[in-house]
Design a protein around this motif. Structure first.
Motif, mmCIF file in Angstrom:
data_model
loop_
_atom_site.group_PDB
_atom_site.id
_atom_site.type_symbol
_atom_site.label_atom_id
_atom_site.label_comp_id
_atom_site.label_asym_id
_atom_site.label_seq_id
_atom_site.Cartn_x
_atom_site.Cartn_y
_atom_site.Cartn_z
ATOM 1 N N LEU A 136 0.831 -1.205 0.000
ATOM 2 C CA LEU A 136 0.000 0.000 0.000
ATOM 3 C C LEU A 136 0.864 1.254 0.000
ATOM 4 N N GLU A 137 2.052 1.156 0.595
ATOM 5 C CA GLU A 137 2.963 2.300 0.599
ATOM 6 C C GLU A 137 3.382 2.667 -0.828
ATOM 7 N N GLY A 138 3.678 1.651 -1.632
ATOM 8 C CA GLY A 138 4.019 1.910 -3.023
ATOM 9 C C GLY A 138 2.846 2.469 -3.803
ATOM 10 N N GLN A 139 1.647 1.993 -3.511
ATOM 11 C CA GLN A 139 0.452 2.510 -4.172
ATOM 12 C C GLN A 139 0.170 3.951 -3.775
ATOM 13 N N LEU A 140 0.468 4.291 -2.512
ATOM 14 C CA LEU A 140 0.314 5.676 -2.067
ATOM 15 C C LEU A 140 1.179 6.621 -2.887
ATOM 16 N N VAL A 141 2.410 6.204 -3.188
ATOM 17 C CA VAL A 141 3.304 7.053 -3.977
ATOM 18 C C VAL A 141 2.735 7.263 -5.371
ATOM 19 N N ARG A 142 2.144 6.231 -5.945
ATOM 20 C CA ARG A 142 1.517 6.356 -7.267
ATOM 21 C C ARG A 142 0.447 7.458 -7.250
ATOM 22 N N VAL A 143 -0.387 7.467 -6.207
ATOM 23 C CA VAL A 143 -1.450 8.467 -6.115
ATOM 24 C C VAL A 143 -0.872 9.834 -5.759
ATOM 25 N N ALA A 144 0.094 9.857 -4.818
ATOM 26 C CA ALA A 144 0.710 11.136 -4.427
ATOM 27 C C ALA A 144 1.413 11.795 -5.603
ATOM 28 N N ASP A 145 1.946 11.003 -6.516
ATOM 29 C CA ASP A 145 2.639 11.525 -7.688
ATOM 30 C C ASP A 145 1.704 12.405 -8.511
#
Length: 358
Positions: free
Chosen positions: A185-194
């Motif tokens: 989920l941490e990696g997915q958060l970066v995708r959205v934060a990007d």
């Protein structure tokens, strides 16, 4: 035996983080085998520090975000972009009780592979290199093999996976196909934060450059997001956090209204900023710089002491393997350039110099 600070931090993660978080103590390990654990830092803290101290990370300060080699001090660069992504992603990670250190490491490393001149450079290298070019793959290549004099940074699997899976292009923000997403989920958060970061700071930069006015933004977007960058970011972050907590199913969620709003804002920026003739015309010039440098270095040696050295002719390629290797070397060399280094080198090689008698 007294526990180390790292072990205390790992125990704290076990007690306080969400069941859906990725724990440092349960990392799948590093690319090149286990290392002696640090007494002070968790594995993901070490990854974050290795990225920050890398030469590639420092070069991001002179790489394009939207405006090529911006002269103004207040326009974003690729470095300020990753810092803003990191801040947004960490805020969401804390609210969702996810691993802040893992989130930060992925955010800081996600764009290491970006070329000079932003997506114009990426587009050119994708055409020139026989096997294509994607900045997220180059980011992984940098941390695995190119940094640290060819030894790489030897990051954890979770950080490497997040870097590789962060990019969405013009695709869905959170697709139903989980194979397109990072494993954590941490990696997915970066995708959205990007995307949250770039639609906001690119809008802000376009306003500063007088390419847009606030009232140019469609009314339905302003109704949802507000009229200031801080309001827009707060609305997006708040929506993801509250919607994800309400669902509570171990996945990230945006409300349908917010997902459509961010998607529409991205489309608005593509039509009015990224494809604006002022930006596009400069991108075409940048693509010519990349093409000419690429062709030149297929036939010449790389400079030995920076842009002021002469480039010697190299021996002709003798085999298909040598040709493939040379393409890979040239691609790595050009992808690692800053905007100003590429322009200086281009001028040194291709522009005529005043003749003088020494």
């Amino acid at each position: 035996m007294e526990s180390t600070i790292r072990e205390q931090l790992e125990e704290q993660e076990t007690r306080t983080l969400s069941p859906f978080a990725c724990l440092s103590s349960r990392s799948r390990g590093r690319l090149f085998g286990d290392e002696d654990p640090c007494r002070l830092r968790t594995a993901f803290q070490r990854d974050r520090d290795r990225i920050i101290h890398s030469k590639t990370f420092r070069r991001l300060k002179h790489k394009t975000q939207v405006f090529l080699a911006p002269a103004g001090d207040h326009y974003r660069t690729r470095l300020t972009h990753v810092l803003e992504v990191s801040q947004i992603a960490r805020t969401m990670a804390v609210c969702l009780r996810l691993n802040e250190y893992l989130t930060e490491a992925i955010a800081l490393g996600h764009d290491l592979g970006h070329t000079p001149f932003g997506h114009a450079g990426e587009f050119s290298l994708n055409l020139l290199h026989p096997k294509g070019f994607k900045h997220y793959r180059q980011s992984l290549r940098i941390v695995d093999f190119l940094e640290n004099d060819g030894r790489g940074l030897n990051l954890t699997w979770e950080v490497r996976n997040g870097i590789l899976k962060h990019s969405k292009g013009y695709g869905e923000i959170l697709p139903d196909d989980t194979t397109e997403l990072a494993a954590t989920l941490e990696g997915q958060l970066v995708r959205v934060a990007d995307i949250m970061a770039y639609v906001n700071h690119d809008m802000d930069d376009a306003l500063r450059a007088d390419m847009l006015k606030n009232e140019d933004l469609p009314r339905h977007l302003r109704d949802v997001l507000g009229d200031r960058s801080s309001q827009r970011i707060n609305a997006m972050v708040g929506d993801l956090v509250t919607t994800t907590i309400a669902k509570g199913d171990g996945r990230l969620h945006l409300s349908e209204r917010m997902n459509d709003t961010i998607t529409d804002l991205r489309a608005f920026l593509y039509d009015n900023v990224y494809r604006n003739c002022k930006v596009h015309n400069e991108f075409e010039k940048a693509q010519r710089v990349i093409r000419d440098l690429y062709g030149f270095f297929l036939e010449h040696e790389f400079p030995e002491d920076g842009a002021n050295s002469c480039c010697r002719l190299r021996n002709p390629v003798q085999s298909v393997e040598e040709e493939q290797t040379r393409h890979r070397q040239v691609c790595d060399f050009i992808a690692g350039m800053t905007d100003r280094y590429a322009l200086t080198l281009y001028s040194q090689i291709f522009m005529p110099k005043p003749w003088s008698v020494l």
